[in-house]
Design a protein around this motif. Structure first.
Motif, PDB file in Angstrom:
ATOM      1  N   SER A 128       0.498   7.638  -7.792  1.00  0.00           N
ATOM      2  CA  SER A 128       1.287   7.267  -6.612  1.00  0.00           C
ATOM      3  C   SER A 128       2.719   7.048  -7.077  1.00  0.00           C
ATOM      4  CB  SER A 128       0.791   5.939  -6.033  1.00  0.00           C
ATOM      5  OG  SER A 128      -0.350   6.109  -5.275  1.00  0.00           O
ATOM      6  N   ALA A 129       3.593   6.731  -6.145  1.00  0.00           N
ATOM      7  CA  ALA A 129       4.971   6.351  -6.484  1.00  0.00           C
ATOM      8  C   ALA A 129       4.966   4.901  -6.991  1.00  0.00           C
ATOM      9  CB  ALA A 129       5.832   6.466  -5.236  1.00  0.00           C
ATOM     10  N   LYS A 164       8.812  -1.050  -2.585  1.00  0.00           N
ATOM     11  CA  LYS A 164       8.028   0.113  -3.015  1.00  0.00           C
ATOM     12  C   LYS A 164       8.998   1.285  -3.000  1.00  0.00           C
ATOM     13  CE  LYS A 164       3.433  -0.591  -1.055  1.00  0.00           C
ATOM     14  NZ  LYS A 164       2.454  -0.003  -0.168  1.00  0.00           N
ATOM     15  N   THR A 183       8.518   4.332  -2.310  1.00  0.00           N
ATOM     16  CA  THR A 183       8.358   5.166  -1.098  1.00  0.00           C
ATOM     17  C   THR A 183       9.165   4.582   0.071  1.00  0.00           C
ATOM     18  OG1 THR A 183       6.136   5.664  -1.848  1.00  0.00           O
ATOM     19  CG2 THR A 183       6.643   6.263   0.418  1.00  0.00           C
ATOM     20  N   GLU A 210       6.256  10.231  -5.655  1.00  0.00           N
ATOM     21  CA  GLU A 210       5.111  10.683  -6.440  1.00  0.00           C
ATOM     22  C   GLU A 210       5.535  11.776  -7.416  1.00  0.00           C
ATOM     23  OE1 GLU A 210       4.726   9.374  -3.529  1.00  0.00           O
ATOM     24  OE2 GLU A 210       2.883   8.217  -3.718  1.00  0.00           O
ATOM     25  N   PHE A 218      -0.060  12.383  -2.475  1.00  0.00           N
ATOM     26  CA  PHE A 218       0.626  12.111  -1.200  1.00  0.00           C
ATOM     27  C   PHE A 218       1.214  13.315  -0.472  1.00  0.00           C
ATOM     28  CE2 PHE A 218       4.446   9.627   0.784  1.00  0.00           C
ATOM     29  CZ  PHE A 218       3.736   9.330   1.933  1.00  0.00           C
ATOM     30  N   ARG A 242       0.722   7.392   5.234  1.00  0.00           N
ATOM     31  CA  ARG A 242       0.920   6.421   4.154  1.00  0.00           C
ATOM     32  C   ARG A 242      -0.395   6.129   3.430  1.00  0.00           C
ATOM     33  NH1 ARG A 242       5.839   3.587   3.907  1.00  0.00           N
ATOM     34  NH2 ARG A 242       5.100   3.226   1.778  1.00  0.00           N
ATOM     35  N   GLY A 243      -0.281   5.936   2.151  1.00  0.00           N
ATOM     36  CA  GLY A 243      -1.473   5.692   1.336  1.00  0.00           C
ATOM     37  C   GLY A 243      -2.197   6.976   0.969  1.00  0.00           C
ATOM     38  N   GLY A 244      -1.553   8.117   1.241  1.00  0.00           N
ATOM     39  CA  GLY A 244      -2.232   9.413   1.138  1.00  0.00           C
ATOM     40  C   GLY A 244      -2.517   9.925  -0.269  1.00  0.00           C
ATOM     41  N   SER A 245      -2.060   9.230  -1.310  1.00  0.00           N
ATOM     42  CA  SER A 245      -2.410   9.693  -2.661  1.00  0.00           C
ATOM     43  C   SER A 245      -3.921   9.610  -2.878  1.00  0.00           C
ATOM     44  CB  SER A 245      -1.710   8.849  -3.727  1.00  0.00           C
ATOM     45  OG  SER A 245      -0.329   8.985  -3.607  1.00  0.00           O
ATOM     46  N   ASP A 246      -4.565   8.694  -2.192  1.00  0.00           N
ATOM     47  CA  ASP A 246      -6.035   8.616  -2.243  1.00  0.00           C
ATOM     48  C   ASP A 246      -6.646   9.965  -1.861  1.00  0.00           C
ATOM     49  OD1 ASP A 246      -6.129   5.921  -2.840  1.00  0.00           O
ATOM     50  OD2 ASP A 246      -6.519   5.270  -0.774  1.00  0.00           O
TER      51      ASP A 246
HETATM   52  N1  ASP Z   1       3.461   6.303  -1.970  1.00  0.00           N
HETATM   53  C1  ASP Z   1       2.830   6.570  -0.713  1.00  0.00           C
HETATM   54  C2  ASP Z   1       2.819   5.313   0.123  1.00  0.00           C
HETATM   55  O1  ASP Z   1       3.403   4.312  -0.258  1.00  0.00           O
HETATM   56  C3  ASP Z   1       1.468   7.142  -0.866  1.00  0.00           C
HETATM   57  C4  ASP Z   1       0.498   6.345  -1.699  1.00  0.00           C
HETATM   58  O2  ASP Z   1       0.901   5.436  -2.415  1.00  0.00           O
HETATM   59  O3  ASP Z   1      -0.705   6.615  -1.620  1.00  0.00           O
HETATM   60  O4  ASP Z   1       2.277   5.320   1.187  1.00  0.00           O
END
Ligand code: ASP
Length: 446
Positions: A38-39, A49, A51, A116, A170, A184-188
């Motif tokens: 992730s970032a 953060k 991002t 990322e 991401f 958001r959170g898409g690195s998962d």
């Molecule tokens: N960096 C992106 C976010 O903050 C994606 C991630 O962390 O999964 O949403």
């Protein structure tokens, strides 16, 4: 051969110290050959953060404001990491390119994705691994839908040589190459995509907690960790408000039968939470509790439609449901009786249409009355082991009764995977607490 795909969240890669922990983890097991960063996330409570800072740059640029101070904060985060780790990658050139593109009016997705991308460059250098730009393999269709099959083919092809690789999370690209991010959170999701493509033995999702908790720690003090959970249970819990993995991250691995293991970068020896399709030992009742977790959401209303002998009249329920469908409203629950049936819907979603829906119900089914009760919370007790044990709902009713909590609605899912109760919003937290306590009590293990 065993292959492990690892994804590290933002807090796991927030500074040089965290990068070192990640490297140790990766080197500990040679099956860990693919890593999705992730970032950089928060280093301390009120930290930014990266991002968020990138989105801010885009916003400032779009508003005609100066974004350089924000960009400098971002650049400093990466420079600090690179310097402290003694990296050789030409970070200056990479940062200049990003800065120029933002200045030239690049879209928000491009800006956000660089968090990322840049972290991936650093991690690849630090590990001495190959860097692969996710835009080359993670594909979206022209209308913005994720193209799972094209992505899987491309990713499998590019990673087929078995070379250890860093794939930034991401983002991906449209057919014309323009960058597009997941939500958001898409690195998962990227981690799960890579796991499916390389047919990983396990997808490790490294974060800053030692697994999922049985309840929200803001409501239940020090809830227990969940050691094993099925994908289906996880869906139920996250649907009911538990903040877990990105919802879309379950599909690629679930589909491919790959387990996901949630781990803690700051406590790597903890086993974390294992998510699988099913657990063979379940039938043996090896786990201590019959519920896996409790979660809930506020903000529902119950609409009771009274009409005598409604259960005997064909088509009434269908016509009412069609009204909701017309307004694209999701119905959470339906409960029916002889002279009444009730629907549970999100208050916020139904509000703009409530008046017209009531009028329409009035005009075509001539109900004796329609009553709307607002301020309802839905709380789900989720557990695959409930099916093996009688008395679970008895315990649930008794617990709520003893604690003076009035149940407004109850439903048990067809697979006996969950029991959902509707209570007044004011009882929301209390209900979660008493149910958690009741089902995890040592003196009366169920
Ligand atoms: N960096 C992106 C976010 O903050 C994606 C991630 O962390 O999964 O949403």
């Amino acid at each position: 051969m065993k292959k492990i795909v690892t994804k590290f969240g933002g807090s796991s890669l927030a500074d040089a110290g965290q990068f070192r922990k990640v490297k140790d983890i990766l080197l500990l097991d040679e099956a860990r050959q693919y890593v999705i960063p992730s970032a950089p996330g928060r280093r301390f409570k009120d930290d930014d953060k990266v991002t968020d800072l990138l989105y801010r740059c885009h916003k400032q640029k779009s508003a005609g404001e100066d974004y350089q101070d924000t960009f400098d904060l971002i650049a400093a985060r990466y420079m600090d990491i690179a310097e402290e780790l003694g990296l050789h990658v030409d970070l200056g050139a990479a940062l200049d390119e990003v800065n120029e593109k933002i200045d030239a009016g690049a879209n928000a997705d491009y800006c956000a994705s660089r968090g990322e991308y840049l972290n991936g460059l650093l991690l690849a250098d630090f590990m001495g691994w190959r860097f692969m730009d996710a835009a080359e393999a993670v594909k979206f269709t022209a209308d913005g839908a994720f193209d799972a099959e094209t992505t899987n083919t491309l990713m499998a092809e590019k990673l087929s040589d078995g070379v250890p690789t860093v794939v930034p999370g991401f983002y991906g690209s449209y057919p014309d190459g323009t960058i597009k991010t997941f939500s958001r959170g898409g690195s998962d999701i990227t981690g799960a995509i890579v796991a499916r493509a390389v047919e990983a033995s396990v997808y490790e999702n490294w974060t800053d907690v030692s697994g999922f908790l049985m309840a929200d720690p803001r409501i239940v003090p020090h809830p227990r960790e969940i050691s094993s959970i099925t994908y289906k249970e996880l869906r139920e819990l996250s649907y009911m408000g538990a903040s877990v993995l990105h919802e879309d991250a379950m599909f690629p691995v679930h589909k491919a039968g790959i387990p996901t293991n949630i781990r803690n970068t700051n406590d790597p020896s903890a086993p974390g939470t294992m998510i699988r399709e099913e657990f063979e030992e379940d039938a043996l009742h090896s786990e201590p509790y019959f519920i896996t977790g409790v979660a809930g959401r506020r903000g529902y209303c119950i609409m009771d439609i009274h009409k005598s002998h409604v259960s005997a009249k064909l088509g009434v329920v269908r016509s009412v449901l069609a009204l909701f469908e017309k307004h694209e409203l999701h119905i959470e629950q339906i409960v029916s009786g002889i002279d009444c049936f009730s629907l549970v819907v999100s208050t916020e979603a139904v509000k703009p249409y409530l008046f017209s829906i009531m009028e329409e119900i009035e005009s075509f089914c001539g109900p004796d009355s329609v009553k709307v009760t607002d301020g309802i919370s839905l709380i789900a007790c989720v557990g695959r082991r409930m099916v093996f044990r009688p008395g679970i709902s008895g315990r649930l009713f008794a617990t709520l009764g003893e604690n003076d909590i009035n149940i407004r609605m109850i439903s048990q899912g067809p697979e006996e995977l969950n029991i959902i109760v509707g209570v007044d919003d004011r009882d929301f937290e209390k209900t979660i607490r008493v149910l958690y306590n009741s089902f995890t009590r040592k003196d009366q293990p169920l």
